[in-house]
Design an enzyme around this catalytic site. Structure first.
Site, PDB file in Angstrom:
ATOM      1  N   GLN A 146      -2.143 -16.087   4.031  1.00 26.43           N
ATOM      2  CA  GLN A 146      -2.757 -17.387   3.763  1.00 26.43           C
ATOM      3  C   GLN A 146      -4.090 -17.559   4.478  1.00 26.43           C
ATOM      4  O   GLN A 146      -4.875 -18.446   4.124  1.00 26.43           O
ATOM      5  CB  GLN A 146      -1.809 -18.516   4.176  1.00 26.43           C
ATOM      6  CG  GLN A 146      -1.577 -18.626   5.675  1.00 26.43           C
ATOM      7  CD  GLN A 146      -0.521 -19.656   6.031  1.00 26.43           C
ATOM      8  OE1 GLN A 146       0.672 -19.402   5.891  1.00 26.43           O
ATOM      9  NE2 GLN A 146      -0.953 -20.824   6.491  1.00 26.43           N
ATOM     10  N   CYS A 152       0.879 -22.740   3.858  1.00 24.45           N
ATOM     11  CA  CYS A 152       2.113 -21.949   3.858  1.00 24.45           C
ATOM     12  C   CYS A 152       3.083 -22.433   2.794  1.00 24.45           C
ATOM     13  O   CYS A 152       3.850 -21.658   2.221  1.00 24.45           O
ATOM     14  CB  CYS A 152       2.761 -22.023   5.233  1.00 24.45           C
ATOM     15  SG  CYS A 152       3.151 -23.717   5.761  1.00 24.45           S
ATOM     16  N   HIS A 288       6.053 -25.131   9.328  1.00 25.27           N
ATOM     17  CA  HIS A 288       5.688 -23.903   8.622  1.00 25.27           C
ATOM     18  C   HIS A 288       6.717 -23.587   7.548  1.00 25.27           C
ATOM     19  O   HIS A 288       7.927 -23.721   7.766  1.00 25.27           O
ATOM     20  CB  HIS A 288       5.591 -22.748   9.618  1.00 25.27           C
ATOM     21  CG  HIS A 288       5.035 -21.487   9.051  1.00 25.27           C
ATOM     22  ND1 HIS A 288       3.841 -21.439   8.345  1.00 25.27           N
ATOM     23  CD2 HIS A 288       5.499 -20.202   9.082  1.00 25.27           C
ATOM     24  CE1 HIS A 288       3.597 -20.199   7.976  1.00 25.27           C
ATOM     25  NE2 HIS A 288       4.593 -19.434   8.401  1.00 25.27           N
ATOM     26  N   ASN A 309       7.078 -13.912   5.526  1.00 23.95           N
ATOM     27  CA  ASN A 309       6.059 -14.830   6.012  1.00 23.95           C
ATOM     28  C   ASN A 309       4.766 -14.635   5.224  1.00 23.95           C
ATOM     29  O   ASN A 309       4.679 -13.759   4.359  1.00 23.95           O
ATOM     30  CB  ASN A 309       5.825 -14.590   7.517  1.00 23.95           C
ATOM     31  CG  ASN A 309       5.219 -15.788   8.214  1.00 23.95           C
ATOM     32  OD1 ASN A 309       4.845 -16.780   7.581  1.00 23.95           O
ATOM     33  ND2 ASN A 309       5.098 -15.717   9.520  1.00 23.95           N
TER      34      ASN A 309
END
Length: 345
Positions: A146, A152, A288, A309
Site C-alpha cells: 500500500q 489497508c 489496520h 498483509n
C-alpha cells in the site's frame, strides 16, 4: 558437608562469571553508539533514505536508535517464539507510522448493505480441517504494497474478494485497489482510512471491480476513472459478519474462505515482526486491515492464524504473518476477533 557447600558455591560463582562473560559482547554491541551509527548508515543505503538537513538526519537517527534498541531487546531476551527485525519503518515515530501505513476506520455508512444472515454464530459449528492455507490452494495473489497511503482497508477487502472468486470460479484474478481508492468516496476516505465492510458496499452498488492490470495502484487518491470502473471483472452479492469476540467462529469462516480482519497493527512489535508465531505486545485499538488466509498448529502445539498483509514482501515472512490463535482474551491477539467480515458471491 562444609567442603561440599564450598564446592557448590564456587561452581555457582564460576557459572555466573561465565554467563557474564558470554553476555558482554551482546551488551557492548547493544550499548555501542558506533554500532548503532553504522547500522543506521547501512540501513539508509539499503532503503535509499536521504535527509535534507543535518538536523533532520539527527532527529531520524534518534528515532532509529530507539526502535533499534527495542528490536534488540526483544530478540536478545528469552525465546519468545518469534523474531523482530529493523525494516523500512525504522526511522518513523509511532504516530507517523500509524498515519501512513495503517488506515482502518471502524465506521459504517448510512446506506450500508445489511447482511441477510450472520454466519458462524456461537454454537453453530461444524467440523473443520486442522490446517488451512488458501495460498497453497491458489486463492491468494502475490503480496501487494500500500506504500505511504492509509488504505489497508482496500487491500484487505480486495484480497478477500480475490479469494472467494478463485474458490467459486477456479480463476485467481488480481483486482484493483486503486478503483476503491478513487471511486469509493461515499463510504471511505481514500488514504485517510476506511473499512472493509464499506468497500464491500461499494462493490455491490458498483456492480463489481476491475482488474489490477486495467486500473493499477498509484499510492494516492485521484479522480475516479468511470470508464475503467465500469469494466467489472469480478462481482460480489454482499458480505457477512463473523460473530465478534469468538475465535472459534472465525476459524469456521477461514476454513471456508479468506476473511477480512481488523487489528491493532501500529505497535512496535507488530511493525517490526520478521518471523515465527507472533505473540508480541499489542492492544485492541483497531487501526489496520489485513486478511486471514489460513491457520495451523506448530510442532510445539502453538496455534496460529496465517495473515496476508499489505506492506510488501520485505515485512514479515515475505509479506505474511503467523499470529497466535486461541489466546485467553476473547478479542483475540491484537483484537483480530473483534470485527471479521467476508464477501459472498
Amino acid at each position: 558437608m562444609q567442603t561440599q557447600m564450598a564446592f557448590s558455591n564456587k561452581c555457582q560463582a564460576s557459572l555466573l562469571i561465565l554467563l557474564a562473560i558470554w553476555a558482554i559482547p551482546a551488551l557492548c554491541r547493544f550499548l555501542s553508539e558506533e554500532y548503532v551509527l553504522q547500522s543506521h548508515e547501512e540501513w539508509m543505503a539499503l532503503h535509499g533514505r536521504v535527509y535534507e538537513t543535518a538536523e533532520e538526519k539527527e532527529r531520524r537517527y534518534d528515532i532509529f536508535k530507539n526502535n533499534f534498541a527495542h528490536v534488540e531487546k526483544v530478540n536478545n531476551g528469552v525465546d519468545r517464539g518469534f523474531k523482530l527485525a529493523i525494516n523500512k519503518f525504522a526511522d518513523l515515530t509511532d504516530d507517523e507510522f500509524r498515519s501512513l501505513f495503517t488506515g482502518y476506520k471502524r465506521e459504517t455508512s448510512k446506506t450500508k448493505t445489511k447482511p441477510e444472515t450472520k454466519s458462524f454464530l456461537h454454537g453453530n459449528f461444524t467440523d473443520v480441517p486442522t490446517y488451512m492455507n488458501w495460498r497453497e490452494k491458489g486463492a491468494v495473489t502475490l503480496v501487494k504494497n500500500q506504500g505511504n497511503c492509509g488504505c489497508c482497508w482496500a487491500f484487505s477487502a480486495v484480497a478477500a474478494v480475490e479469494g472467494i472468486n478463485q474458490i467459486k470460479t477456479g480463476k485467481l484474478i488480481s483486482l484493483s485497489e486503486q478503483e476503491l481508492l478513487n471511486c469509493d468516496t461515499q463510504y471511505n476516505k481514500g488514504c485517510l482510512g476506511g473499512s472493509m465492510e464499506n468497500a464491500f458496499d461499494f462493490m455491490v452498488s458498483n456492480g463489481g471491480l476491475t482488474t489490477e492490470d486495467d486500473y493499477p495502484y498509484e499510492e494516492r487518491q485521484q479522480t475516479c476513472k468511470t470508464d475503467k470502473a465500469a469494466r467489472h471483472a469480478v462481482a460480489i452479492t454482499g458480505f457477512d459478519l463473523v460473530s465478534s469476540y469468538d475465535e472459534e467462529a472465525l476459524l469456521q469462516a477461514v476454513a471456508n474462505q479468506p476473511v477480512c480482519v481488523a487489528i491493532e497493527g501500529s505497535g512496535r512489535d507488530f511493525r517490526f515482526y520478521k518471523s515465527g508465531v507472533f505473540k508480541g505486545n499489542c492492544g485492541t485499538n483497531l487501526d489496520h486491515g489485513v486478511t486471514a488466509i489460513g491457520y495451523g498448529t506448530e510442532s510445539d502445539g502453538t496455534k496460529y492464524w496465517l495473515v496476508k498483509n499489505s506492506w510488501g514482501t520485505e515485512w514479515g515472512e515475505d509479506g505474511f504473518m503467523r499470529i497466535q490463535r486461541d489466546v485467553e482474551a476473547e478479542e483475540g491477539l491484537c483484537g483480530l476477533a473483534i470485527a471479521p467480515s467476508y464477501p459472498s458471491q
